[in-house]
Design a protein around this motif. Structure first.
Motif, PDB file in Angstrom:
ATOM      1  N   CYS A 126      16.242  33.863  78.565  1.00  0.00           N
ATOM      2  CA  CYS A 126      17.556  34.223  79.109  1.00  0.00           C
ATOM      3  C   CYS A 126      18.662  33.851  78.131  1.00  0.00           C
ATOM      4  CB  CYS A 126      17.780  33.544  80.452  1.00  0.00           C
ATOM      5  SG  CYS A 126      16.670  34.109  81.750  1.00  0.00           S
ATOM      6  N   LEU A 127      19.024  34.788  77.283  1.00  0.00           N
ATOM      7  CA  LEU A 127      20.089  34.579  76.307  1.00  0.00           C
ATOM      8  C   LEU A 127      21.216  35.593  76.495  1.00  0.00           C
ATOM      9  CD1 LEU A 127      21.172  33.131  73.756  1.00  0.00           C
ATOM     10  CD2 LEU A 127      19.826  34.757  72.391  1.00  0.00           C
ATOM     11  N   SER A 128      20.887  36.876  76.524  1.00  0.00           N
ATOM     12  CA  SER A 128      21.900  37.935  76.536  1.00  0.00           C
ATOM     13  C   SER A 128      22.637  38.021  77.866  1.00  0.00           C
ATOM     14  CB  SER A 128      21.251  39.291  76.249  1.00  0.00           C
ATOM     15  OG  SER A 128      20.748  39.346  74.940  1.00  0.00           O
ATOM     16  N   GLU A 129      23.892  38.465  77.786  1.00  0.00           N
ATOM     17  CA  GLU A 129      24.698  38.773  78.955  1.00  0.00           C
ATOM     18  C   GLU A 129      25.366  40.124  78.724  1.00  0.00           C
ATOM     19  OE1 GLU A 129      27.416  35.571  79.652  1.00  0.00           O
ATOM     20  OE2 GLU A 129      25.825  34.039  79.679  1.00  0.00           O
ATOM     21  N   ARG A 130      25.917  40.697  79.777  1.00  0.00           N
ATOM     22  CA  ARG A 130      26.560  42.012  79.658  1.00  0.00           C
ATOM     23  C   ARG A 130      27.648  42.011  78.589  1.00  0.00           C
ATOM     24  NH1 ARG A 130      23.731  46.303  81.899  1.00  0.00           N
ATOM     25  NH2 ARG A 130      22.726  45.557  83.815  1.00  0.00           N
ATOM     26  N   GLU A 131      28.415  40.927  78.516  1.00  0.00           N
ATOM     27  CA  GLU A 131      29.507  40.841  77.557  1.00  0.00           C
ATOM     28  C   GLU A 131      29.190  39.891  76.408  1.00  0.00           C
ATOM     29  OE1 GLU A 131      31.974  42.914  77.850  1.00  0.00           O
ATOM     30  OE2 GLU A 131      31.138  43.657  79.739  1.00  0.00           O
ATOM     31  N   ALA A 132      27.945  39.499  76.288  1.00  0.00           N
ATOM     32  CA  ALA A 132      27.543  38.586  75.215  1.00  0.00           C
ATOM     33  C   ALA A 132      26.142  38.957  74.759  1.00  0.00           C
ATOM     34  CB  ALA A 132      27.588  37.138  75.692  1.00  0.00           C
ATOM     35  N   GLY A 133      26.066  40.061  74.006  1.00  0.00           N
ATOM     36  CA  GLY A 133      24.794  40.491  73.452  1.00  0.00           C
ATOM     37  C   GLY A 133      24.651  39.950  72.043  1.00  0.00           C
ATOM     38  N   SER A 134      25.180  40.686  71.083  1.00  0.00           N
ATOM     39  CA  SER A 134      25.177  40.207  69.702  1.00  0.00           C
ATOM     40  C   SER A 134      26.095  39.000  69.530  1.00  0.00           C
ATOM     41  CB  SER A 134      25.616  41.335  68.763  1.00  0.00           C
ATOM     42  OG  SER A 134      24.727  42.434  68.833  1.00  0.00           O
ATOM     43  N   ASP A 135      27.147  38.926  70.343  1.00  0.00           N
ATOM     44  CA  ASP A 135      28.116  37.832  70.263  1.00  0.00           C
ATOM     45  C   ASP A 135      27.697  36.711  71.218  1.00  0.00           C
ATOM     46  OD1 ASP A 135      30.302  36.223  69.918  1.00  0.00           O
ATOM     47  OD2 ASP A 135      31.713  37.552  70.955  1.00  0.00           O
ATOM     48  N   ILE A 136      26.703  35.927  70.805  1.00  0.00           N
ATOM     49  CA  ILE A 136      26.141  34.890  71.675  1.00  0.00           C
ATOM     50  C   ILE A 136      27.200  33.871  72.080  1.00  0.00           C
ATOM     51  CG2 ILE A 136      24.442  33.025  71.797  1.00  0.00           C
ATOM     52  CD1 ILE A 136      22.774  34.585  69.751  1.00  0.00           C
ATOM     53  N   LEU A 323      14.684  45.134  60.479  1.00  0.00           N
ATOM     54  CA  LEU A 323      15.374  46.375  60.129  1.00  0.00           C
ATOM     55  C   LEU A 323      14.393  47.428  59.630  1.00  0.00           C
ATOM     56  CD1 LEU A 323      17.981  48.014  59.481  1.00  0.00           C
ATOM     57  CD2 LEU A 323      18.030  46.813  57.288  1.00  0.00           C
ATOM     58  N   VAL A 324      13.587  47.065  58.650  1.00  0.00           N
ATOM     59  CA  VAL A 324      12.668  48.024  58.027  1.00  0.00           C
ATOM     60  C   VAL A 324      11.618  48.516  59.028  1.00  0.00           C
ATOM     61  CG1 VAL A 324      10.848  48.274  56.284  1.00  0.00           C
ATOM     62  CG2 VAL A 324      13.009  47.166  55.678  1.00  0.00           C
ATOM     63  N   ALA A 325      11.018  47.584  59.782  1.00  0.00           N
ATOM     64  CA  ALA A 325       9.920  47.957  60.678  1.00  0.00           C
ATOM     65  C   ALA A 325      10.399  48.813  61.841  1.00  0.00           C
ATOM     66  CB  ALA A 325       9.218  46.703  61.188  1.00  0.00           C
ATOM     67  N   THR A 326      11.550  48.482  62.406  1.00  0.00           N
ATOM     68  CA  THR A 326      12.006  49.245  63.572  1.00  0.00           C
ATOM     69  C   THR A 326      12.570  50.604  63.174  1.00  0.00           C
ATOM     70  OG1 THR A 326      14.159  48.123  63.573  1.00  0.00           O
ATOM     71  CG2 THR A 326      12.410  47.154  64.898  1.00  0.00           C
ATOM     72  N   GLY A 366      18.701  41.571  68.413  1.00  0.00           N
ATOM     73  CA  GLY A 366      19.744  41.835  67.427  1.00  0.00           C
ATOM     74  C   GLY A 366      19.654  43.274  66.967  1.00  0.00           C
ATOM     75  N   THR A 367      20.709  44.056  67.201  1.00  0.00           N
ATOM     76  CA  THR A 367      20.696  45.454  66.775  1.00  0.00           C
ATOM     77  C   THR A 367      20.508  45.547  65.267  1.00  0.00           C
ATOM     78  OG1 THR A 367      23.078  45.548  66.367  1.00  0.00           O
ATOM     79  CG2 THR A 367      22.337  46.001  68.625  1.00  0.00           C
ATOM     80  N   ASN A 368      20.109  46.706  64.807  1.00  0.00           N
ATOM     81  CA  ASN A 368      19.912  46.853  63.369  1.00  0.00           C
ATOM     82  C   ASN A 368      21.225  46.812  62.593  1.00  0.00           C
ATOM     83  OD1 ASN A 368      17.239  46.882  63.912  1.00  0.00           O
ATOM     84  ND2 ASN A 368      16.799  48.859  62.962  1.00  0.00           N
ATOM     85  N   GLN A 369      22.339  47.062  63.277  1.00  0.00           N
ATOM     86  CA  GLN A 369      23.633  46.854  62.630  1.00  0.00           C
ATOM     87  C   GLN A 369      23.858  45.359  62.386  1.00  0.00           C
ATOM     88  OE1 GLN A 369      23.138  49.071  65.204  1.00  0.00           O
ATOM     89  NE2 GLN A 369      23.236  50.778  63.746  1.00  0.00           N
ATOM     90  N   ILE A 370      23.457  44.532  63.346  1.00  0.00           N
ATOM     91  CA  ILE A 370      23.553  43.085  63.161  1.00  0.00           C
ATOM     92  C   ILE A 370      22.622  42.623  62.046  1.00  0.00           C
ATOM     93  CG2 ILE A 370      22.978  40.864  64.245  1.00  0.00           C
ATOM     94  CD1 ILE A 370      25.689  41.900  65.081  1.00  0.00           C
ATOM     95  N   GLN A 371      21.428  43.209  61.963  1.00  0.00           N
ATOM     96  CA  GLN A 371      20.514  42.833  60.875  1.00  0.00           C
ATOM     97  C   GLN A 371      21.140  43.116  59.510  1.00  0.00           C
ATOM     98  OE1 GLN A 371      18.034  41.102  62.076  1.00  0.00           O
ATOM     99  NE2 GLN A 371      18.689  41.823  64.091  1.00  0.00           N
TER     100      GLN A 371
END
Length: 391
Positions: A126-136, A323-326, A366-371
């Motif tokens: 349990c880490l992600s929230e609706r308003e806190a995905g990439s921005d933990i 990034l590469v694998a996904t 982490g989205t690939n943009q974050i990677q």
């Protein structure tokens, strides 16, 4: 066809063979129906747990397999070749154990890890929230810590695998209003009073991997369930995500391998103009590119895993692998549909399911943009610190 692997020990080779046997017996015969009906494969996780495949990277003294991470990831890849939802579930479960093993006290490891690694329990992260995905650091779930060290959790976590099906939830919550430095980590039992769940998300893929919100309504957590120091949660979460990204990379590679195998088999059997369609250069080159993508993905995650096993920094390489694998999984599954043509667009073949399952790998952990952001920061910082070269 089976992937050719170079494994570090004979025991590791035996583990891969065991994984393939279980996949053929317990996963492949059930995947289509379970994905069609969105049935969580809980019995499958018990089977994997009893075989020791849910605890491979953790210490033997607590019920783990004490295997190198490169071996654990190749097991996840083999599972993904058979059933992506199961592979993702194994990766998530391993992620829930990481904070306890890496940051827990000796007493916490002895008390919690045997159950986590024993095979009968399943964890949620349990880490992600609706308003806190990439921005933990912007998470809003709070934990009010009492003088005796117990905590009361209130808030909602989103996009949680195994929600309502897990036996415990490794949870991150805000204990102080100091941004990223005000987050702490807790292990919350599933039977805790005040713990509730939203309806399962209606996803385009991975239907057998239930994902939902987890609601904390003044959930009381005992003092010995805070992992690490108060305020250490961001450090714990980021360290765990480096390992988790490699799990996703391995699973994405397995999914791409499965799509490649399907496309190559179809191209060798389907005939047009009196010959197999794979003999036509357009499709032959497409399959060659698919093979190159899968091989490259496997090489990147294994490189990062071997750095981790050697005790060296691997955060940048984990981001590269994810990034590469996904991206490879998305491209290869799309091409598999193309190779099958109209048949690939139907549910008579799993190509369309592979494509739907691939998309989310570019988003979670982490989205690939974050990677790309993580990778670029590492590269530029290394240059600034004199570890790279501008030539």
């Amino acid at each position: 066809m089976p992937v050719e692997r170079i494994l570090p020990t004979a025991d590791a080779a035996d583990l891969i063979e065991l994984t393939r046997e279980i996949a053929a017996r317990e996963l492949t015969p059930h995947v289509d129906e379970a994905e069609r009906t969105a049935t969580p494969p809980r019995d499958t996780f018990r089977t994997l747990g009893r075989a020791g495949l849910l605890s491979l990277p953790y210490p033997e003294e607590f019920g783990g397999g004490a295997q190198p991470y490169e071996v654990c990831l190749q097991v996840i890849e083999e599972l993904a070749i058979a059933w992506m939802s199961v592979a993702i579930g194994v990766s998530v479960h391993s992620l829930t154990a990481y904070p306890v093993d890496r940051f827990g006290t000796d007493d916490q490891r002895a008390a919690l890890l045997p159950d986590i690694l024993g095979g009968e329990t399943l964890g949620g992260y349990c880490l992600s929230e609706r308003e806190a995905g990439s921005d933990i650091a912007s998470m809003r779930t709070r934990a009010a810590v009492a003088d005796d060290g117990s905590a009361t959790l209130s808030g909602t976590k989103s996009w949680i695998s195994h929600a309502a099906h897990a036996d415990y939830y490794t949870t991150f919550a805000r204990t102080d209003d100091t941004g990223g430095k005000g987050i702490s980590c807790f292990v919350v039992p599933a039977d805790a009073e005040g713990l509730g769940f939203g309806a399962p998300e209606r996803k385009m893929g991975l239907a057998a991997d239930p994902v939902a919100e987890v609601h904390f309504d003044k959930v009381m957590v005992a003092p010995d369930r805070m992992i690490g120091e108060r305020g250490q949660g961001m450090q714990i979460a980021l360290a765990a995500l480096d390992a988790g990204r490699l799990g996703i990379a391995a699973a994405a590679t397995g999914l791409a391998q499965s799509a490649l195998d399907l496309a190559a088999s179809y191209a060798s059997q389907r005939r047009q103009f009196g010959q197999p369609i794979g003999s036509f250069e357009g499709l032959a080159f497409l399959i060659a590119d698919m093979e190159a993508a899968v091989t490259s993905a496997r090489a990147t995650y294994l490189h990062a895993a071997r750095l981790k096993d050697a005790g060296r920094a691997f955060s940048k390489q984990a981001a590269v692998a994810k990034l590469v694998a996904t991206d490879a999984a998305m491209r290869v599954t799309t091409d598999a549909v193309q190779v099958l043509g109209g048949a690939g667009y139907t549910q008579d073949f799993p190509a369309e399911r592979f494509l739907r399952e691939a998309k989310v790998t570019q988003i979670f952990e982490g989205t690939n943009q974050i990677q790309r952001l993580v990778i670029s920061r590492h590269v530029l910082r290394e240059l600034t610190e004199g570890k790279g070269s501008a030539r």
